[in-house]
Every structure is written in structure tokens, then in C-alpha cells.
Design an enzyme around this catalytic site. Sequence first.
Site, PDB file in Angstrom:
ATOM      1  N   LYS A 273      16.476  12.297  16.183  1.00 50.71           N
ATOM      2  CA  LYS A 273      16.180  11.018  15.508  1.00 50.71           C
ATOM      3  C   LYS A 273      14.768  11.050  14.891  1.00 50.71           C
ATOM      4  CE  LYS A 273      14.623   8.780  19.747  1.00 50.71           C
ATOM      5  NZ  LYS A 273      14.638   7.568  20.535  1.00 50.71           N
TER       6      LYS A 273
ATOM      7  N   TYR B 247     -19.176   5.008   7.551  1.00 50.20           N
ATOM      8  CA  TYR B 247     -19.104   3.566   7.313  1.00 50.20           C
ATOM      9  C   TYR B 247     -19.831   2.803   8.406  1.00 50.20           C
ATOM     10  CZ  TYR B 247     -15.612   4.704   3.840  1.00 50.20           C
ATOM     11  OH  TYR B 247     -14.976   5.221   2.753  1.00 50.20           O
TER      12      TYR B 247
HETATM   13  C1  LIG Z   1      18.562   7.811  23.995  1.00 51.20           C
HETATM   14  C2  LIG Z   1      17.665   8.986  24.079  1.00 51.20           C
HETATM   15  N1  LIG Z   1      18.106  10.112  24.643  1.00 51.20           N
HETATM   16  C3  LIG Z   1      17.320  11.210  24.752  1.00 51.20           C
HETATM   17  C4  LIG Z   1      16.025  11.205  24.288  1.00 51.20           C
HETATM   18  C5  LIG Z   1      15.189  12.444  24.430  1.00 51.20           C
HETATM   19  O1  LIG Z   1      14.122  12.234  25.293  1.00 51.20           O
HETATM   20  P1  LIG Z   1      12.958  13.347  25.406  1.00 51.20           P
HETATM   21  O2  LIG Z   1      12.331  13.420  24.075  1.00 51.20           O
HETATM   22  O3  LIG Z   1      12.052  12.780  26.438  1.00 51.20           O
HETATM   23  O4  LIG Z   1      13.621  14.603  25.815  1.00 51.20           O
HETATM   24  C6  LIG Z   1      15.511  10.044  23.694  1.00 51.20           C
HETATM   25  C7  LIG Z   1      14.126  10.011  23.221  1.00 51.20           C
HETATM   26  O5  LIG Z   1      13.499   9.039  23.029  1.00 51.20           O
HETATM   27  C8  LIG Z   1      16.354   8.906  23.591  1.00 51.20           C
HETATM   28  O6  LIG Z   1      15.927   7.755  23.040  1.00 51.20           O
END
Ligand SMILES: Cc1ncc(COP(=O)(O)O)c(C=O)c1O
Length: 357
Positions: A30, A254
Amino acid sequence: MSGILTIDRKQLVSQAVRVREGIPTIAVVKNNAYNFGLELAVEAFLEAGISAFATTSLKEAEAIRKMTDDSMVFLLNPTTEFASVRRLDLSITLPSLAYYEKYQEELAGISVHIEYAGLFNRSGFDNFGEVEQVLHHQAQMDEAERFFLEGLWCHFGYADEFDGNYEIERKNWLGFLAGFDRLDITPEFVHSQNTASFVRDGLLPGHTHTRLGIGLYGSKPYSGLNDEMFVQPFELYSSVVQIRDMDENMPMGYGGSFVAGRRTKVAIVDIGYGDGVLRKRAEYDCLINGRRYPIVSLMMSHMIVEVDETVATGDRVYIYHPEMRLDEYTFKGVGANSEQLATLNYNTLTKEITNES
Ligand SMILES: Cc1ncc(COP(=O)(O)O)c(C=O)c1O
């Protein structure tokens, strides 16, 4: 030269192979694959032997499907885009009894993964009794009207913490799964474990797959783990554009954001928060010629680093490097691994993929 992000593709493939330890895995890709780039990551993970992918967005699911005909592509977020789900042959979450009651007719023939809410509780069924209502209702339908029960899943919100909550959420989930066991229902995908849970426990009983994110991308889910198991496949660097001598009490930046506490030298480096360097990250060091130097001020496209006489214009300045790992700053409280990655700005950084074949 301004900021450069290099990603070592070969390392990305071998990291995925290393971390999943031969266990079937759903790769979480994702948010543009944790900002590594969706296409790069999916292709690397396919090469690493992974043939199941999860994302939250339909747009990404469509892009994944274009790259692989025969992988399982799972939409983590509840969706009502049933026509696209069918067209793209996606698997979707069944997130609650209320959702089922509303969309039961639209689900005909679609592959669903029943979600358990657990302690994470973003969505999901609260208890097995609700699932039994769904299964009972399905059993009364004609076969052609039923969904296809392809998977069961939940997400652990505490696996990277050691306060006892992970043990509770794991126990509740295994109890929920026992309900399916009693009914002799064994779907093709049973998955709950993110990187932290998998590293802690190996594959849990009754599970068919892990569902890994950050470990595939080479960062540790919690501190104290071994560097060899999590090899960071990227570097972020820029270069010194100018060296300036500073007298004691001389201001720079700044509003005088840096005031020299003594006669010193500073390097002006052309990378800043506009490129995705978090302000919290800039409270720490960067790496120049193998030595660490403090970042003393951060601007949109520059930062100021207090250096010594060995540093010169043109030297490379690393924000992330194998010797200066992103997860080091996670454990120092800069922000989650994924938060530091997600902020990298590809509109201003140059991205270079190395070791492509
Ligand atoms: C629903 C879900 N599954 C699995 C993961 C993977 O987790 P990780 O990146 O800690 O392995 C995520 C990450 O946010 C997630 O939202």
C-alpha cells in the site's frame, strides 16, 4: 546536485527472500509500496517468490493486477466497487455483519476474506457469533448467489510492543479462528501477521500466510533485532554545496535558527524538509565521509551541518545509509519506519535504481 534516493533492487529482492523465510507471504504494497514505488516493489517481490499482494486502494490493486495475472490481490479496505472487483479478479475484505447485510447480493461469486476486529478494531467482525449468522444466511442461498470464502484475517496493533497487549490480541484471534476449525472450514488464506508478529512467533498455528510490510523493505519492526536479518536496500543523500566559517555567536538561517556556540565550520547541504527530511530527523546526525555530524538547522531545501576541517564542498551527506539506518531513528522517536519513508518527496528527489539485473 540535490537529494538522491538510491534503491538497490537486488537487495530488495534478497531482503524479501530473507525475511519471509520460505513461508508463503502476502506482500503489503500500500501507499506506493511504502513509497519505494509500486511497480519496482511488486516486480521485486514476484521475483522473491511472492504471489499475493495487499493494498488499501483500488487504483493500486488495478496496477498490481496489470503486473501479475495469477497473484491474489487483496483489498484491505472495505469496498463497494463490486464491478471493478469482478473485472480485476480482486479479493476483498468482509469487514462486518452490517456490511454483509447491506451488500450480500452484490457479493455473489466474489472472493472474500472475513476480517476479525480484535484489539486493533479498525474494522472487522466483533465475534464468531456474527460470522455464524453470515454463514447460516449463505447456506440458505443458491450456490451462484454465494460469495466465495477465500480467507480469514485480522491485523495486530501491538505486535511491536512488549506490554502484554499483543498476547491478548493473539489469543483472541486464535479463539476466533477456532470457531472455523469447529465447523471444519479451512480457507486458502489465513493471515494476520505483520513483520513484528512473524519475527516474534514464526507462522502462527492455523495460518497459511504471513502479511508482511516493513520487513520486506529492510527495516526492523522493533529494536534489538539483528542487522543481518534486515538489510536496508536504500540510501538517501545529498552533498555539501558550501562551507562557511563561523565566529562565536554568529547567526545563520531564518531568524538565526543556528547560532554558533564557538568558532566553528558549517556545511550547507542541499536537502531539506521539502524533500521529505522530517524536522524530528534533523534533530540528529548525518553521515559525511564515514563520520557523524550534527544537523543544526533545517530549511525547505537546505540544512546546516556543523562539521570540521575534513569536510569539503561536494562531499556526500547521508541522511540514510547502511551505517545510518532509518530504523535507528524510528527507535529514537523520529517517527514510524513507514512515516519516515512516506514523507520522501519524489517531485524533488532524484530516484535511482541500482543493481537492476
Ligand atoms: C492491514 C495491514 N497488514 C499488514 C501490514 C504490514 O505491517 P508491517 O509493515 O509492520 O509489516 C500493515 C501495515 O501497516 C497493515 O496495515
